[in-house]
Design an enzyme around this catalytic site. Structure first.
Site, PDB file in Angstrom:
ATOM      1  CB  THR A 126      38.513  38.505  28.197  1.00 31.50           C
ATOM      2  OG1 THR A 126      37.458  38.644  29.142  1.00 31.50           O
ATOM      3  CG2 THR A 126      39.754  38.042  28.946  1.00 31.50           C
ATOM      4  CG  ASP A 127      34.903  42.119  30.230  1.00 31.54           C
ATOM      5  OD1 ASP A 127      35.175  40.899  30.342  1.00 31.54           O
ATOM      6  OD2 ASP A 127      33.743  42.558  30.350  1.00 31.54           O
ATOM      7  CD  GLU A 128      36.034  36.713  32.834  1.00 38.63           C
ATOM      8  OE1 GLU A 128      36.810  36.021  33.512  1.00 38.63           O
ATOM      9  OE2 GLU A 128      34.918  36.324  32.472  1.00 38.63           O
ATOM     10  CE1 TYR A 151      39.643  32.831  29.342  1.00 43.95           C
ATOM     11  CE2 TYR A 151      38.397  34.390  30.680  1.00 43.95           C
ATOM     12  CZ  TYR A 151      38.843  33.960  29.442  1.00 43.95           C
ATOM     13  OH  TYR A 151      38.491  34.650  28.304  1.00 43.95           O
ATOM     14  CE  LYS A 155      42.151  35.651  26.414  1.00 40.51           C
ATOM     15  NZ  LYS A 155      42.344  35.103  25.037  1.00 40.51           N
TER      16      LYS A 155
END
Ligand code: NAD
Ligand code: DAU
Length: 337
Positions: A126-128, A151, A155
């Site tokens: 994810t870009d997060e 979260y 990741k």
């Protein structure tokens, strides 16, 4: 035939991937392992179940014994790891399961894939993991990892672990990092389906903080087209960002949904901000565009209408969900109903 273990294939993106790919490819044998958490739903896969090159196994990616059995029985040579706890708000309420699945589960999967000498292991990220942007700039593949939520830190940990398996063991790892997805079968805890369903039910639309946080939206079909390109042609040891260059403020999304459903803006309710709320995400996807020749096929304008129409036409799908465990989560989270 390519024997591919798809993990988390009963969730939003994974089920869209399986439904899409089984229509496109007869040379893939898809083995879907999913724990069927609150987010997993076999109803998403009704079409796939009719295919002889699709198999489902209920199970946890952290179960080493089960994984060994699956790798042996199906002669798995490829892995696409979608399985994860995926909701930021839930990770704020309780982080343990995020690290159990996203980090330790991925570790068990990586070790098993290493033992069985897979030919490619695609980690869906994810870009997060890049953290939050100010008003300018975009995330590129070389932007330092700087996650802010339980979260995103889980990741980021799994990304780093996967890359370390490439460097240390020369495992054939590839990673994709995508921006916010929307489309059919998205669980109604995420912004777009939550707002559609609340608007249809004439319930309040809870907007966090000032509603000016920015996300970069991509239609799930475009994400899955990119995933498969990376799966087929992506270079080992590389990271590919995926995004459709479609930045929008949350309040713009909410207003658009209200106007599309002909509901009044008075349904909007500004509520307490998400703790540690990332302000802005934006993806630079030049690498996948130039190296693998990918471009999004859908505009936001057309795909958001398709998405809203899908929720209108599939009320039974979400009504079953919102009457279950979700109801308890929802009332605790928003304290609104
Ligand atoms: P989701 O929550 O809808 O689905 C996750 C699936 O994983 C569910 O079917 C669940 O049952 C399964 N699962 C959870 N724990 C498991 C375990 N221990 N073993 C086996 N299966 C397990 O998530 P999603 O939105 O489809 O996201 C899929 C992947 O894509 C995730 O890795 C997520 O981090 C990533 N991602 C999501 C987005 C997004 O906008 N939704 C964007 C970029 C990346
Ligand atoms: O960027 C990719 C990520 O996008 C994925 O890795 C995650 O799995 C996915 O959940 C998503 O994370 P976000 O936190 O960005 O998505 P969410 O839909 O939860 O929230 C989007 C924005 O809307 C965010 O700024 C918070 C806000 N929001 C969300 C909800 C659920 C609200 O204002 N009200 C809400 O009720």
């Amino acid at each position: 035939m390519k024997n591919i273990l798809v993990t988390g294939g009963a969730g939003f993106i994974g089920s869209n991937y399986i439904n899409y790919i089984l229509n496109e490819r007869d040379d893939y044998n898809i083995i879907n392992i999913d724990k069927l958490t609150y987010a997993g739903n076999l109803e998403n896969l009704k079409i796939s179940e009719l295919k002889s090159n699709y198999h489902f196994i209920k199970g946890d990616i952290g179960n080493a014994e089960l994984l060994r059995y699956i790798f042996e029985k199906f002669k798995i040579k490829y892995v696409i790891n979608f399985a994860a706890e995926s909701h930021v708000d839930r990770s704020i309420l309780g982080s343990e399961i995020f690290f159990k699945t996203n980090v330790m589960g991925t570790n068990v999967l990586l070790e098993t894939a290493r033992f069985f000498e897979v030919e490619k292991f695609l980690q869906i990220s994810t870009d997060e993991v890049y953290g939050s942007l100010g008003e300018k700039g975009k995330f590129s593949e070389t932007t330092p990892i700087s996650p802010n939520s339980p979260y995103s830190s889980s990741k980021a940990s799994s990304d780093l672990m996967a890359l370390s398996f490439f460097h240390t063991y020369e495992m054939p790892i590839v990673i994709t990092r995508c921006s916010n997805n929307y489309g059919q079968f998205q669980f109604p805890e995420k912004l777009i389906p939550l707002m559609i369903i609340n608007a249809l039910n004439n319930q309040k639309l809870p907007v966090y903080g000032d509603g000016l946080n920015v996300r970069d939206w991509i239609y799930v079909v475009d994400h899955n087209r990119a995933i498969n390109l990376v799966f087929e042609e992506g270079k080992i040891g590389e990271v590919y960002n995926i995004g459709a260059s479609n930045e929008m403020k949350n309040i713009e999304i909410v207003n658009l949904i209200l106007s599309q459903l002909k509901r009044d803006e008075s349904l909007i309710q500004y509520i307490k901000d998400r703790p540690g709320h990332d302000r802005r995400y934006a993806i630079d996807s030049t690498k996948i565009q130039t190296e693998l020749n990918w471009t999004p096929a859908f505009t936001f304008e057309e795909a958001i209408v398709k998405t809203i129409d899908w929720y209108l036409e599939n009320k039974q799908w979400w009504q079953r969900i919102i009457s279950g465990e979700y109801k308890k989560y929802y009332s605790e989270q928003y304290n609104l109903i």
